[in-house]
Each structure stands twice: as structure tokens, then as C-alpha cells.
Scaffold this motif. Structure first.
Motif, PDB file in Angstrom:
ATOM      1  N   LYS B   7       0.827  -1.213   0.000  1.00 52.94           N
ATOM      2  CA  LYS B   7       0.000   0.000   0.000  1.00 52.94           C
ATOM      3  C   LYS B   7       0.858   1.257   0.000  1.00 52.94           C
ATOM      4  CE  LYS B   7      -3.946  -2.205   2.108  1.00 52.94           C
ATOM      5  NZ  LYS B   7      -4.786  -2.394   3.280  1.00 52.94           N
ATOM      6  N   GLU B   8       0.823   1.950  -1.133  1.00 55.11           N
ATOM      7  CA  GLU B   8       1.503   3.259  -1.265  1.00 55.11           C
ATOM      8  C   GLU B   8       2.966   3.200  -0.819  1.00 55.11           C
ATOM      9  OE1 GLU B   8       0.314   6.174  -2.541  1.00 55.11           O
ATOM     10  OE2 GLU B   8      -1.427   4.984  -3.172  1.00 55.11           O
ATOM     11  N   VAL B   9       3.650   2.192  -1.301  1.00 55.86           N
ATOM     12  CA  VAL B   9       5.031   1.993  -0.832  1.00 55.86           C
ATOM     13  C   VAL B   9       6.033   2.776  -1.679  1.00 55.86           C
ATOM     14  CG1 VAL B   9       6.893   0.282  -0.725  1.00 55.86           C
ATOM     15  CG2 VAL B   9       4.705  -0.192   0.353  1.00 55.86           C
ATOM     16  N   SER B  10       6.882   3.525  -0.981  1.00 52.74           N
ATOM     17  CA  SER B  10       7.972   4.257  -1.643  1.00 52.74           C
ATOM     18  C   SER B  10       9.291   3.800  -1.049  1.00 52.74           C
ATOM     19  CB  SER B  10       7.851   5.763  -1.386  1.00 52.74           C
ATOM     20  OG  SER B  10       6.610   6.220  -1.823  1.00 52.74           O
ATOM     21  N   LYS B  11      10.307   3.836  -1.873  1.00 56.13           N
ATOM     22  CA  LYS B  11      11.656   3.537  -1.354  1.00 56.13           C
ATOM     23  C   LYS B  11      12.640   4.498  -2.000  1.00 56.13           C
ATOM     24  CE  LYS B  11      14.914   1.384   0.809  1.00 56.13           C
ATOM     25  NZ  LYS B  11      15.000   1.381   2.268  1.00 56.13           N
ATOM     26  N   THR B  12      13.339   5.224  -1.160  1.00 57.16           N
ATOM     27  CA  THR B  12      14.317   6.192  -1.659  1.00 57.16           C
ATOM     28  C   THR B  12      15.703   5.810  -1.126  1.00 57.16           C
ATOM     29  OG1 THR B  12      12.607   7.882  -1.589  1.00 57.16           O
ATOM     30  CG2 THR B  12      14.889   8.657  -1.771  1.00 57.16           C
ATOM     31  N   TYR B  13      16.654   5.691  -2.031  1.00 53.68           N
ATOM     32  CA  TYR B  13      18.037   5.405  -1.629  1.00 53.68           C
ATOM     33  C   TYR B  13      18.842   6.683  -1.732  1.00 53.68           C
ATOM     34  CZ  TYR B  13      16.969   0.445  -2.268  1.00 53.68           C
ATOM     35  OH  TYR B  13      16.428  -0.803  -2.179  1.00 53.68           O
ATOM     36  N   LYS B  14      19.801   6.805  -0.860  1.00 53.69           N
ATOM     37  CA  LYS B  14      20.723   7.945  -0.943  1.00 53.69           C
ATOM     38  C   LYS B  14      21.997   7.463  -1.622  1.00 53.69           C
ATOM     39  CE  LYS B  14      18.864  11.338   1.722  1.00 53.69           C
ATOM     40  NZ  LYS B  14      18.756  12.749   1.348  1.00 53.69           N
ATOM     41  N   GLN B  15      22.362   8.117  -2.701  1.00 50.11           N
ATOM     42  CA  GLN B  15      23.657   7.832  -3.325  1.00 50.11           C
ATOM     43  C   GLN B  15      24.477   9.096  -3.230  1.00 50.11           C
ATOM     44  OE1 GLN B  15      22.937   6.256  -7.270  1.00 50.11           O
ATOM     45  NE2 GLN B  15      22.739   4.188  -6.470  1.00 50.11           N
ATOM     46  N   GLY B  16      25.274   9.181  -2.189  1.00 51.05           N
ATOM     47  CA  GLY B  16      25.976  10.428  -1.911  1.00 51.05           C
ATOM     48  C   GLY B  16      24.944  11.475  -1.501  1.00 51.05           C
ATOM     49  N   LYS B  17      24.925  12.598  -2.261  1.00 49.15           N
ATOM     50  CA  LYS B  17      23.948  13.643  -1.945  1.00 49.15           C
ATOM     51  C   LYS B  17      22.682  13.500  -2.791  1.00 49.15           C
ATOM     52  CE  LYS B  17      27.272  17.034  -0.288  1.00 49.15           C
ATOM     53  NZ  LYS B  17      28.017  18.276  -0.571  1.00 49.15           N
ATOM     54  N   VAL B  18      22.684  12.516  -3.682  1.00 46.57           N
ATOM     55  CA  VAL B  18      21.554  12.354  -4.596  1.00 46.57           C
ATOM     56  C   VAL B  18      20.567  11.336  -4.034  1.00 46.57           C
ATOM     57  CG1 VAL B  18      20.898  11.765  -6.978  1.00 46.57           C
ATOM     58  CG2 VAL B  18      23.132  12.803  -6.498  1.00 46.57           C
ATOM     59  N   ALA B  19      19.284  11.673  -4.044  1.00 48.71           N
ATOM     60  CA  ALA B  19      18.239  10.746  -3.611  1.00 48.71           C
ATOM     61  C   ALA B  19      17.688  10.020  -4.837  1.00 48.71           C
ATOM     62  CB  ALA B  19      17.131  11.505  -2.903  1.00 48.71           C
ATOM     63  N   VAL B  20      17.716   8.693  -4.796  1.00 53.34           N
ATOM     64  CA  VAL B  20      17.208   7.896  -5.920  1.00 53.34           C
ATOM     65  C   VAL B  20      15.889   7.268  -5.484  1.00 53.34           C
ATOM     66  CG1 VAL B  20      17.676   5.953  -7.464  1.00 53.34           C
ATOM     67  CG2 VAL B  20      19.566   7.407  -6.691  1.00 53.34           C
ATOM     68  N   HIS B  21      14.826   7.566  -6.230  1.00 56.37           N
ATOM     69  CA  HIS B  21      13.505   7.034  -5.879  1.00 56.37           C
ATOM     70  C   HIS B  21      13.304   5.705  -6.605  1.00 56.37           C
ATOM     71  CE1 HIS B  21      12.655  10.790  -3.901  1.00 56.37           C
ATOM     72  NE2 HIS B  21      13.074  11.431  -4.993  1.00 56.37           N
ATOM     73  N   ALA B  22      13.577   4.615  -5.921  1.00 58.80           N
ATOM     74  CA  ALA B  22      13.446   3.293  -6.548  1.00 58.80           C
ATOM     75  C   ALA B  22      11.971   2.923  -6.704  1.00 58.80           C
ATOM     76  CB  ALA B  22      14.157   2.239  -5.708  1.00 58.80           C
ATOM     77  N   LEU B  23      11.161   3.262  -5.713  1.00 60.59           N
ATOM     78  CA  LEU B  23       9.713   3.047  -5.794  1.00 60.59           C
ATOM     79  C   LEU B  23       9.026   4.347  -5.400  1.00 60.59           C
ATOM     80  CD1 LEU B  23       9.299  -0.468  -4.101  1.00 60.59           C
ATOM     81  CD2 LEU B  23       9.180   0.037  -6.544  1.00 60.59           C
ATOM     82  N   ALA B  24       7.972   4.665  -6.107  1.00 58.39           N
ATOM     83  CA  ALA B  24       7.353   5.976  -5.855  1.00 58.39           C
ATOM     84  C   ALA B  24       5.859   5.832  -5.581  1.00 58.39           C
ATOM     85  CB  ALA B  24       7.616   6.896  -7.036  1.00 58.39           C
ATOM     86  N   GLY B  25       5.490   5.068  -4.601  1.00 59.37           N
ATOM     87  CA  GLY B  25       4.084   4.932  -4.213  1.00 59.37           C
ATOM     88  C   GLY B  25       3.389   3.785  -4.929  1.00 59.37           C
ATOM     89  N   VAL B  26       3.923   2.601  -4.789  1.00 61.85           N
ATOM     90  CA  VAL B  26       3.363   1.408  -5.447  1.00 61.85           C
ATOM     91  C   VAL B  26       2.284   0.793  -4.559  1.00 61.85           C
ATOM     92  CG1 VAL B  26       3.866  -0.955  -6.217  1.00 61.85           C
ATOM     93  CG2 VAL B  26       5.493   0.883  -6.699  1.00 61.85           C
ATOM     94  N   SER B  27       1.167   0.431  -5.171  1.00 66.39           N
ATOM     95  CA  SER B  27       0.119  -0.317  -4.458  1.00 66.39           C
ATOM     96  C   SER B  27      -0.265  -1.511  -5.324  1.00 66.39           C
ATOM     97  CB  SER B  27      -1.115   0.543  -4.229  1.00 66.39           C
ATOM     98  OG  SER B  27      -0.810   1.576  -3.323  1.00 66.39           O
ATOM     99  N   LEU B  28      -0.316  -2.661  -4.722  1.00 65.38           N
ATOM    100  CA  LEU B  28      -0.768  -3.852  -5.455  1.00 65.38           C
ATOM    101  C   LEU B  28      -1.132  -4.948  -4.470  1.00 65.38           C
ATOM    102  CD1 LEU B  28       1.756  -6.128  -5.491  1.00 65.38           C
ATOM    103  CD2 LEU B  28       2.697  -4.480  -7.089  1.00 65.38           C
ATOM    104  N   SER B  29      -1.864  -5.924  -4.949  1.00 65.50           N
ATOM    105  CA  SER B  29      -2.217  -7.089  -4.131  1.00 65.50           C
ATOM    106  C   SER B  29      -1.945  -8.347  -4.929  1.00 65.50           C
ATOM    107  CB  SER B  29      -3.694  -7.053  -3.750  1.00 65.50           C
ATOM    108  OG  SER B  29      -3.957  -5.941  -2.935  1.00 65.50           O
TER     109      SER B  29
END
Lengths: 408, 227
Positions: B7-29
Motif C-alpha cells: 500500500k503506497e510503498v515508496s523507497k528512496t536510496y541515498k547515493q551520496g547527496k543524490v536521492a534515488v527514488h526506486a519506488l514511488a508509491g506502489v500499491s498492489l495485491s
């Protein structure tokens, strides 16, 4: 299966495992060998001191230790004899002695000495007197004209067996007393100083010379075997004797009589601990390095194990188990080598090549290395305990690996 | 009944000073017993989503439910217990323990679960026979081909009857014939044992086998296809 896994992991890199095993083996081996040598030196020093007329325990007049003069004597030795005949542990031996300072002289020389009146039948079991004859023979019971002196003293007097030697001392009435004795034999001692210091005559001759009737200076006691090396073994005997001893007498252990020796032996113990620590620190670097390399090259594997559901605690346990395998193999081989080395030198190491040095330290000519069960336990406990402790670092490092990092 | 709810899952990784949005609000069943593929180009977020569902990683935002239990915010040891008892993992490579034999690899998970030795051995032998490794139980990974090693991984993943098996590009290092054989076997396990399978893949063949394909793009669900 955890053990199988640990065992196989340990042998994944046989060369690396071999190197760290050699380090552990050498560590355990040298610790044991050094410990055995130190124990041998300590035992030799102690034995030499006990043999040099100290014994394990002495019954004395309380003033005798401070001032070993004829006034400070045991005036009623009969109850003491009765007590010692029944209160000592089985296998112990004891004898009365008369001891007084004096001067020995002949036509060529005169020298300050300690006159020791002994029981010729009992004394051989108590001190070096019985097994150090260099020339002639020992005193026989009733031989009140005979004297035994050290070989070095004989040489300095330029005399020989059968010749006369005059002893002069102060008797119980503070009068000068002197008497001529015929030299029956000489003794060799571990230290030349001992050969020059003591002359032995019979107890009766000494009592007569000093004019003290049946009084004695002290009773010397030897406990059986290797007992009597520390307070824990001596105290029960001393307490048992003190309970029944006449109030005007005291029981002193060799620790009371030779505090310097006790300090010296204690110093050896601390040196041993220091040696353990030095060897262990050298070994610990190798151990940590090996385990760290083993962990770092298996990062993916630890990640996989965590992904499968292994908790960090179980990963720590797994790495420590590998460390334990290394330590057990290393300690087993190191102990075996150590025990073999000790067995090889069980006949004793001849220290006569450093005679002057060894005399300074009160060492006997022969040092027999040995270890006690406690030594074996402490060497193994130090390596095992501290070994596992330093392995905690790579183990915690392994437990900290995350599956996502490891798998990428 | 859903096996997985995201439900509305986001995942952001930090690569140095840059934020990488690997997931941006995924919902599924994903329902129980599904044979489902997460597809998409590299960097689309499929492996990240698989890791989050498996409790190997934690989301920056949103909630994940596994078998109706929320797994977001659980402690590491609780997550480890869920992975051990509810999830089977199959990874792309390096996924079996090299010092253990095929049978021991399969037994290891049961050992951690506290299954008695005799039962462990029997179940491990049965499942290895089932994945086509009869007669190879005592071989070490170095004595097995890539395909056979993946079969061991499948056997290990299903031996303790997990609620779900997560497979991250399981055919990526296999030739097409071996890959097909492995997929056929997993499809059979799905049918016979009703185990839920979720793959992350960009292999066409895996998508052909999947009953449902969820396509991800730039960290979002771009398209779903149910066959």
C-alpha cells in the motif's frame, strides 16, 4: 550440521587456516614450555631454600627469628617432640636442631660460621645434609667429636678429613666456649656460600658446647612430597600445631622465614602472566585477521544466510564456532607439543653452565620443568577465552551484513 | 484472500547527496497461489519491491502486509523469523552454501526451524527427488551445474512449505533449455502445493509462464496483465 559447516568453512582456505593454526600451536606450545621452565626454576629455588635448613615449618622461641642467640631457645622440647610425633600429616619428618653463631679455626685460618647441632639419624631427610657428601662420611649417632663442614670451607682452611677444627662460641652463661672436633666429612651445596657458612656436629655435642642441657634452638619440619608450597597447604598444619603448642613457642612457615623468596616466586608468577599476554596479543592479531578475511570474502554468503532467516545472534554463533574449531585444533596440537617438550626435559636441565648466575638467584644446578593441572587449564583458558573474545569482532561484522547489500 | 498487500510503498536510496527514488508509491495485491511476475527494465524497481515484500529491506513510506500481517516496522529478529517460516527465496546466483551438500543445503532451513534430524533428512530427500535431483543429494555445489544448483535453491525454498516463494531473476544465469525446465518445475510446485510464486524478471520466458504480469516503470506500476 552447524559443526560440519564450521569445520568445512575452516578448511575452505587450507593455506590460511594452516598459517593461523601454526600461530596458535606455537603460542600454546611456548606458553606451556615457558610456564614449565618457570615452574621448574621456582621449584628449584624453593627446594634449594627449603633444603638449606629452612624446611617447610619451624617451631621456635618467638625471639629466635629476630635474634638467633642461645638465649632464645626452646627450653622444654619434650612436649614439642610429643606433639610433632602425632600432629603432622603422614609422610612428614622433623628433627630438633641447635643453631648458634661461632668461629671455626685451625692453625692456618679462622672464619665466622654457623654451628648446627643435628640429630644424625633424622637430619638426612630434612636438608641437603643427607645427600651432598663430597668426601668422608656423615656423622653417626653418638659421634660427639665429629664435625662435617662444607667443601669450600675445608679448602679455605687448607685442611683435610681426619684433621681437627676448633669451634668457638658463646655459651648460655655468656662465657666463651670452645672445643676441638675431628673432620669426618665434607658436603657440597648448591651454593658456595652455604658450604662456607654451616658446620654440622651432633645435637648432643652442640648442647654440651653451649651448656644448654637438653634444650634446642628449633624444630624443623618437612611436609611430604610437593605439599607445603603455598599458604593454603601450610596453614592447616600450622593452625593444628599452634593449637597444641606451648604458649611460649611459635610455628613459622618458610613464607614467614623467607619473605624475599616468596616475593621472588610471586614475581615469577606475574612474569608468566605477562608472557601469556605478549604471546596472546601476537596470536590475536593473526586470529582476528584470518577470521576477518574469512568473513569479508563470504559477504554474499552471510547475506544469503540472513535472507534465509538466520538472526544476527546465530551468525555470531556460527563465526565463533569456526573460531572455536581453529582454537581447539591449535590448542590440541600446541598442548601435545608442550607436553612432549616437558617430557623430553623431564630429566632436568643442567644449569651449571651459568653457575654464578643461578647461585645469585638461589637456583639449584638442575631445573626440572613441569606444569600443574592449573597451569594447563590457565594456558588453555587464556587462549580459548581471549581467542573467542577477539573473534567477536569479525563475528559481529558478519552479523551486521545486510542481505540487500550482500546480494547486490 | 491476499497473500501480499502493498500500500503506497515508496523507497528512496541515498547515493551520496543524490536521492534515488526506486519506488514511488506502489500499491498492489497478490492473491494466495498466484504465479506472478514483476517485469520491467533495469532500474524500474522490481528487485526493490521483491526485497521489500520479503522483509529484506524496509520501505521509506507505505505499508506491506504478508499473509494479512503487517511487516513494515518490525524488528530485524522478527523479520528474520518471518523470512525463515513464511518465505522461500531463490536468488539469481551464489544462492546455495558452497560447503554444504545439496541435501544439507535443503536441510539447513529446517535445522534453523528446529525440525528433528530424521524428519529433516526425509523431507530434504523427497523434495530433491521432486525437483529432479535424485542421486545427487550428496553432491556439493561445485559438483552441480548452474541449473542443478538452482533446482537445489528451489528445493530449499519450498521444503518448509512457505506461504510464498520470491525469486529474483532465477533464470538469468541459465541457458534457455535449463531455464525452461526450471520454470516448468516451479509451475508444477505452484499447482501441486499451491505455493505463491513472485518473480522479478525481464526474461520473456518467465513472463510466458506467469499467470499475471505486473510491469513496473520508474518505480510505479505501469501495467498489469492477467492471463
Amino acid at each position: 550440521m552447524n559443526f560440519h559447516m564450521a569445520w568445512r568453512n575452516v578448511w575452505r582456505n587450507p593455506k590460511r587456516t594452516g598459517i593461523i593454526l601454526v600461530a596458535i600451536i606455537i603460542g600454546a606450545w611456548t606458553m606451556l614450555a615457558y610456564c614449565a621452565l618457570a615452574r621448574g626454576v621456582m621449584a628449584s629455588s624453593l627446594e634449594s631454600a627449603l633444603n638449606t635448613l629452612t624446611g617447610h615449618i619451624q617451631i621456635q622461641n618467638p625471639g629466635f627469628r629476630e635474634d638467633p642467640a642461645v638465649e632464645n631457645r626452646i627450653r622444654n622440647p619434650a612436649p614439642v617432640a610429643a606433639l610433632l610425633d602425632h600432629a603432622l600429616p603422614k609422610g612428614s619428618c622433623w628433627a630438633f636442631r641447635v643453631q648458634a653463631g661461632g668461629v671455626a679455626s685451625n692453625a692456618r685460618n679462622s672464619q665466622g660460621i654457623t654451628i648446627v647441632g643435628i640429630d644424625p639419624e633424622k637430619e638426612p631427610e630434612l636438608s641437603f645434609y643427607g645427600n651432598a657428601t663430597a668426601q668422608g662420611r656423615l656423622l653417626e649417632p653418638g659421634d660427639d667429636r665429629g664435625i662435617i663442614l662444607g667443601q669450600a670451607l675445608l679448602d679455605s682452611f687448607e685442611t683435610k678429613i681426619g684433621r681437627k677444627l676448633v669451634l668457638m662460641t658463646q655459651d648460655a652463661d655468656r662465657e666463651t666456649a670452645s672445643r676441638a672436633f675431628k673432620i669426618r666429612g665434607t658436603f657440597r651445596a648448591e651454593m658456595e656460600g652455604t658450604e662456607k657458612q654451616y658446620v654440622f656436629i651432633t645435637l648432643a655435642a652442640a648442647q654440651k658446647l653451649l651448656g644448654i642441657g637438653d634444650n634446642v634452638s628449633l624444630a624443623c619440619i618437612r611436609l611430604p612430597g610437593r605439599t607445603g608450597q603455598d599458604k593454603a597447604e601450610l596453614n592447616p598444619v600450622v593452625e593444628a600445631l599452634t593449637r597444641e603448642l606451648p604458649r611460649d613457642l611459635t610455628a613459622l612457615t618458610w613464607i614467614d622465614l623467607l619473605p624475599l623468596l616468596k616475593g621472588y616466586l610471586g614475581m615469577f608468577d606475574r612474569f608468566m602472566l605477562l608472557w601469556y599476554l605478549v604471546v596472546f596479543i601476537a596470536m590475536a592479531f593473526g586470529l582476528v585477521n584470518t577470521m576477518l578475511m574469512a568473513v569479508l570474502e563470504r559477504t554474499r554468503e552471510f547475506g544469503l544466510l540472513k535472507a534465509l532467516g538466520l538472526t544476527p545472534v546465530r551468525i555470531v554463533k556460527n563465526v565463533l564456532l569456526e573460531c572455536l574449531v581453529l582454537l581447539v585444533i591449535g590448542l590440541g596440537a600446541g598442548n601435545l607439543l608442550g607436553v612432549l617438550t616437558i617430557y623430553l626435559f623431564s630429566g632436568g636441565i643442567d644449569m651449571s653452565f651459568m653457575a654464578q648466575g643461578s647461585e645469585f638467584w638461589g637456583l639449584g644446578r638442575l631445573v626440572v620443568p613441569f606444569v600443574t593441572a592449573k597451569d594447563l587449564l590457565s594456558v588453555n583458558a587464556v587462549i580459548m577465552g581471549l581467542g573467542l573474545l577477539v573473534c567477536l569482532y569479525p563475528a559481529v561484522k558478519a552479523a551486521g551484513i545486510t542481505p540487500v547489500e550482500a546480494m547486490n | 484472500m491476499n497473500m501480499v498487500d502493498v500500500k503506497e510503498v515508496s523507497k528512496t536510496y541515498k547515493q551520496g547527496k543524490v536521492a534515488v527514488h526506486a519506488l514511488a508509491g506502489v500499491s498492489l495485491s497478490i492473491a494466495k497461489g498466484e504465479f506472478c511476475a514483476l517485469a520491467g527494465p533495469s532500474g524500474s524497481g522490481k528487485t526493490t519491491l521483491l526485497n521489500l515484500i520479503g522483509g529484506l529491506d524496509t520501505p521509506t513510506q507505505g505499508k506491506i502486509f504478508l499473509d494479512n500481517d503487517e511487516i513494515t516496522g518490525l524488528s530485524q529478529s522478527r523479520l528474520a523469523s518471518i523470512r525463515l517460516n513464511k518465505i522461500g527465496f531463490i536468488f539469481q546466483s551464489y544462492n546455495i552454501i558452497p560447503v554444504l551438500s545439496a541435501r544439507e543445503n535443503v536441510e539447513y532451513v529446517m535445522l534453523m526451524q528446529g525440525v528433528p534430524a530424521r524428519e529433516r533428512s526425509e523431507r530434504a530427500r523427497a523434495v530433491l527427488d521432486d525437483v529432479g535431483l535424485a542421486g545427487m543429494h550428496d553432491r556439493r555445489p561445485a559438483e552441480l551445474s548452474g541449473g542443478q544448483q538452482q533446482r537445489v535453491a528451489v528445493a530449499r525454498a519450498i521444503v518448509s512449505n512457505p506461504a510464498i516463494v520470491l525469486a529474483d531473476e532465477p533464470t538469468a544465469n541459465l541457458d534457455s533449455q535449463t531455464g525452461q525446465g526450471l520454470l516448468e518445475m516451479m509451475a508444477r510446485m505452484n499447482e501441486e502445493r499451491n505455493v505463491t510464486f513472485i518473480f522479478s524478471t525481464h526474461d520473456r520466458m518467465v513472463m510466458d509462464f506467469a499467470h499475471r504480469i505486473i510491469r513496473l516503470k520508474d518505480g510505479l506500476v505501469a501495467h498489469e496483465q492477467i492471463k
